[in-house]
Design a protein around this motif. Structure first.
Motif, short mmCIF file in Angstrom:
data_model
loop_
_atom_site.label_atom_id
_atom_site.label_comp_id
_atom_site.label_asym_id
_atom_site.label_seq_id
_atom_site.Cartn_x
_atom_site.Cartn_y
_atom_site.Cartn_z
N TRP A 18 30.66 48.05 31.79
CA TRP A 18 30.43 46.98 32.77
C TRP A 18 29.18 46.15 32.46
N ILE A 19 28.04 46.84 32.37
CA ILE A 19 26.79 46.08 32.27
C ILE A 19 26.62 45.44 30.89
N VAL A 20 26.78 46.25 29.86
CA VAL A 20 26.58 45.71 28.49
C VAL A 20 27.60 44.63 28.19
N GLN A 21 28.85 44.91 28.53
CA GLN A 21 29.91 43.92 28.29
C GLN A 21 29.60 42.61 29.02
N SER A 22 29.09 42.77 30.24
CA SER A 22 28.82 41.58 31.05
C SER A 22 27.68 40.75 30.47
N VAL A 23 26.54 41.42 30.28
CA VAL A 23 25.33 40.68 29.91
C VAL A 23 25.28 40.36 28.42
N ALA A 24 25.48 41.38 27.60
CA ALA A 24 25.31 41.18 26.15
C ALA A 24 26.46 40.38 25.55
N PHE A 25 27.65 40.62 26.06
CA PHE A 25 28.82 39.95 25.44
C PHE A 25 29.46 38.90 26.36
N VAL A 26 28.76 38.54 27.42
CA VAL A 26 29.19 37.51 28.38
C VAL A 26 30.67 37.61 28.72
N SER A 27 31.01 38.73 29.32
CA SER A 27 32.40 38.94 29.73
C SER A 27 32.47 38.78 31.25
N TRP A 28 33.06 37.66 31.70
CA TRP A 28 33.18 37.42 33.14
C TRP A 28 34.11 38.44 33.79
N GLY A 29 35.07 38.90 33.01
CA GLY A 29 35.98 39.93 33.52
C GLY A 29 35.21 41.17 33.92
N SER A 30 34.26 41.56 33.04
CA SER A 30 33.44 42.75 33.34
C SER A 30 32.53 42.50 34.54
N VAL A 31 32.02 41.27 34.64
CA VAL A 31 31.15 40.94 35.78
C VAL A 31 31.93 41.12 37.09
N PHE A 32 33.11 40.53 37.14
CA PHE A 32 33.92 40.64 38.36
C PHE A 32 34.34 42.08 38.63
N ALA A 33 34.69 42.76 37.52
CA ALA A 33 35.11 44.16 37.69
C ALA A 33 33.95 44.99 38.22
N PHE A 34 32.75 44.76 37.67
CA PHE A 34 31.56 45.52 38.12
C PHE A 34 31.27 45.24 39.59
N TRP A 35 31.36 43.98 39.97
CA TRP A 35 31.15 43.61 41.36
C TRP A 35 32.21 44.23 42.26
N ALA A 36 33.45 44.18 41.76
CA ALA A 36 34.57 44.72 42.57
C ALA A 36 34.39 46.21 42.79
N ILE A 37 34.11 46.95 41.69
CA ILE A 37 34.00 48.40 41.86
C ILE A 37 32.73 48.79 42.62
N SER A 38 31.75 47.89 42.64
CA SER A 38 30.52 48.19 43.38
C SER A 38 30.67 47.84 44.86
N ILE A 39 31.23 46.68 45.11
CA ILE A 39 31.22 46.19 46.49
C ILE A 39 32.36 46.75 47.34
N PHE A 40 33.50 47.00 46.71
CA PHE A 40 34.66 47.46 47.50
C PHE A 40 34.37 48.80 48.20
N PRO A 41 33.95 49.85 47.47
CA PRO A 41 33.66 51.10 48.18
C PRO A 41 32.53 50.95 49.20
N PHE A 42 31.55 50.08 48.87
CA PHE A 42 30.42 49.87 49.78
C PHE A 42 30.90 49.29 51.11
N VAL A 43 31.75 48.28 51.01
CA VAL A 43 32.26 47.63 52.22
C VAL A 43 33.11 48.62 53.03
N LEU A 99 22.37 42.71 38.51
CA LEU A 99 21.25 43.38 39.19
C LEU A 99 21.50 43.49 40.70
N LEU A 100 22.12 42.44 41.26
CA LEU A 100 22.40 42.45 42.69
C LEU A 100 23.45 43.49 43.08
N ALA A 101 24.35 43.75 42.15
CA ALA A 101 25.43 44.71 42.46
C ALA A 101 25.06 46.15 42.14
#
Lengths: 235, 505
Positions: free
Chosen positions: B217-242, B152-154
């Protein structure tokens, strides 16, 4: 003729901004209305222009009561505000067209005059640009130009020289002079007392909502300067 | 200094809404809280209904995660496109701040931070209810809740980045020439339509960008508890933003100058005055105001555009095969045409420039007529085209189509009458107070809420009557009442408003 009879106006109950002002301005008069900040100059001017309502008294523009026959009274006058808040989304030419259309002026008849005045004010090339891109001075020039263009009988100007460059100020003074020579009335407020003294044949000084002095410029000023008289009266 | 600037930014955002009166400020705060609560409740209700549908049809409930994320993303993108860009490059206090010993990058960061707070509030309003419902209907662990919060934060970062990037590109290619403005308009329209159509692809199992993106990203992260997807989602969200943050802050002053440089004088073009009647001149003024501001245009005409878009969206979503009745089309007409209108805020938009109107020999009647005419000129074509599209795409029979058309037209008139009432109720021009109390948001809120209440009445009456008689009978009665009521309301409002404006004009 502009007649102001015992006009009272208050923004808050018990706090009168205008305390029974009475003035009479004849055809051909160039009337300077001076006073310190907050004395009530702009309030009276807005009352004359039909922008603000007032509690009591009467303002008649060529016999038309501004409260009762506002459209007829407004038809024969033009108002230039102290701070030209205009429509920023319009171009200069759109603004002129809009104002003149509202007065029902045939635009073809004033096309040449508009071009000449715009060139004199050096804003002709900017007329196709949006008003939001104009500087304060350019806006002031545009409002002044439009006010002169529909040939009103009465011009009400609230500090018209603010923001104008020396050339534009000189042109404006000339236009004002010519306008009154042709029988028009100019009622204007200013803090530039030197200009008022040179330009106007009549003057009124307002202090705390009351006229403390009014009459022909030469009678009021005498051998002193308008600045001296104003400072003396203001104390 | 950073937080002081943030405080100033918030003050400038709210200064138009809050006044010195404690009573009106308290009212406004209650209004804000009510709006937030209303939206959250509406979103939660929608999410709950959708969850029940998924559970009944034995569909995976993780669809909720996508359904909530999509409108949030689109909304934040649109808000960033207009709001953030406006705050960065149109704020009037830039020159004042630039003249002070403050780094321009600090000013830039503070502005982006202020807007981001807003966007997170929107995310909480629109996406959090979906997450909560998902947590309720699906057996979920503490870890999954944690991941959901991290996601949600990302979530708003990428749409903020693309929104601002897109606004920058459009702003940089755009010039004052008419050709560029047309191109800019077309590009914006195409992107908006593309986003709406992308949204429509969801739910059919089709391969669309949102399905791929959010599922991965989202479904894989939350529903299937994939930390890889969490990091990937954060990375693709935060990198362009920064990257965007650093670039804009570094070149902030240059970009500001670029957006504010004085255009070249247009020599050689003859300046011709345009002959118009008083009414035409006023109508042109209203039209120019509407089209000059993307914010005004978006806020007041989005519903009309959606009335045309929605039948297409629903068609692509295959709703016509699921028995989309004419009642649904009526509801669509009310929700879309009643969403907002330019007339509701028209008097307050005059603002300080209202002195121009007041000093001109214009009757209040002509003045009001021009405003009403603009609203009807814009609204009626959309009402006609929207009902026509609904009829064609949803396979309505001729009398259903005719009813819908008549209702849409009648409802447009009704909305116009009500908007005029609101405009007069929430006008703001004041000559004694420099700080004007802008009540536009209140007018828009009342407008939307009343129309939704009307929708509820229509829906209730029709569903109740369906047990007793064929649907066309209550719909015909509603159409007749709306048409007659609309004209009466508009006529009365025009008279009353003219009389009331006479008091101040």
């Amino acid at each position: 003729m502009l007649e102001i009879l015992n006009v009272k106006k208050s923004y808050k109950k018990g706090e009168e901004v205008l305390k029974g002002i009475s003035l009479c301005v004849q055809e051909g008069d160039l009337f300077a209305f001076i006073g310190h900040n907050g004395a009530g100059k702009s309030t009276l001017i807005k009352c004359i222009a039909g922008i603000l309502n007032f509690e009591s008294g009467q303002i008649r523009v060529f016999g038309k009561d501004i409260s009762k026959q506002s459209l007829e009274a407004k038809q024969c006058m033009a108002y230039v505000p102290d701070n030209p808040d205009m429509y920023p989304f319009m171009t200069g030419v759109d603004y002129i067209s809009f104002i003149l259309s509202c007065y029902g002026v045939s635009l073809q008849s004033v096309q040449q005059e508009m071009e000449a005045m715009a060139k004199a004010y050096e804003i002709y090339d900017a007329l196709q640009s949006k008003v939001k891109e104009y500087s304060h001075g350019m806006r002031q020039k545009l409002v002044l130009l439009t006010a002169f263009l529909h040939h009103p009988k009465l011009l009400i100007l609230d500090e018209p020289f603010v923001g104008l460059d020396p050339k534009a100020a000189k042109i404006t003074r000339d236009y004002m002079h010519d306008f009154c020579k042709k029988g028009g009335i100019i009622f204007f407020s200013t803090h530039v007392l030197e200009t008022a003294e040179k330009l106007c044949n009549k003057v009124a000084i307002i202090k705390d909502g009351e006229i403390i002095s009014q009459g022909a410029m030469k009678d009021i000023v005498g051998n002193a300067s308008l600045e001296d008289v104003f400072l003396e009266e203001d104390e | 200094m950073f937080f002081r600037l943030v405080k100033i930014n918030f003050q400038s955002l709210f200064q138009s809404s809050f006044s010195k009166s404690k009573k009106s400020n308290a009212g406004l705060i209650i209004l804000f809280v009510f709006v937030f609560a209303y939206v959250i409740a509406a979103m939660a209700l929608g999410a709950w209904g959708q969850a029940q549908l998924y559970l009944q049809n034995q569909m995976p409930t993780y669809g909720l995660l996508i359904t909530g994320a999509l409108p949030t993303t689109i909304l934040v993108f649109v808000l960033s496109f207009f709001g953030l860009h406006h705050m960065l490059f149109s704020a009037t206090d830039y020159e004042l701040l630039a003249s002070m010993p403050i780094k321009t990058s600090t000013v830039c960061f503070a502005r982006i931070f202020t807007q981001c707070i807003w966007y997170y509030i929107y995310v909480l309003m629109f996406y959090a209810p979906y997450l909560v419902v998902y947590c309720i209907v699906t057996p979920i662990t503490f870890l999954q809740v944690l991941i959901a919060i991290i996601i949600l934060l990302a979530l708003p970062l990428l749409p903020i980045t693309f929104g601002e990037l897109f606004a920058l590109c459009i702003g940089l290619i755009g010039s004052n020439s008419k050709v560029f403005r047309v191109i800019r308009g077309i590009v914006i329209a195409l992107v908006m339509v593309a986003m709406v159509l992308l949204y429509s692809g969801f739910g059919q199992g089709s391969i669309t960008l949102p399905n791929i993106f959010f599922f991965t990203w989202i479904v894989q992260s939350v529903a299937f508890v994939s930390w890889g997807s969490v990091f990937a989602f954060w990375a693709i969200s935060i990198f362009p933003f920064v990257v965007l943050l650093l670039c804009i802050s570094k070149y902030y002053s240059k970009l500001y100058e670029r957006f504010h440089r004085t255009p070249k004088a247009k020599h050689a073009k003859p300046v011709n005055l345009h002959e118009r009647t008083q009414f035409q001149a006023l109508l042109k003024k209203e039209w120019q105001r509407l089209t000059s501001s993307a914010g005004y245009l978006l806020n007041s005409c989005l519903g009309f555009v959606f009335y045309i878009c929605m039948p297409v969206v629903l068609y692509f979503a295959g709703v016509q095969n699921m028995g989309f009745s004419v009642l649904g089309a009526f509801c669509l007409a009310i929700a879309m045409l009643g969403m907002n209108s330019p007339l509701a805020v028209t008097f307050s938009l005059e603002g300080n420039a209202f002195y121009i109107i007041k000093s001109l020999p214009i009757s209040t009647k002509t003045y009001i007529q021009s405003k009403v005419a603009l609203q009807l000129c814009i609204m009626l074509p959309f009402a006609i085209v929207g009902s026509f599209l609904c009829g064609i795409l949803m396979h309505f029979v001729w009398y259903e189509w005719l009813l819908l058309l008549l209702f849409s037209l009648g409802f447009s008139v009704l909305v116009t009458g009500y908007a005029l009432f609101l405009a007069k109720r929430f006008y703001t021009f004041s000559y004694t107070n420099e700080i004007q109390v802008v009540k536009q948001s209140s007018a828009v809120l009342y407008h939307t809420l009343t129309c939704f209440a009307f929708l509820g009445v229509v829906l209730g009456v029709c569903i109740g009557a369906m047990y007793l008689m064929p649907l066309w009978i209550p719909l015909t009665v509603i159409t007749l009442v709306t048409c007659v009521g609309g004209w009466v309301l508009l006529y009365k409002q025009m008279q009353v408003t003219a009389w009331q404006l006479n008091e101040i004009m």
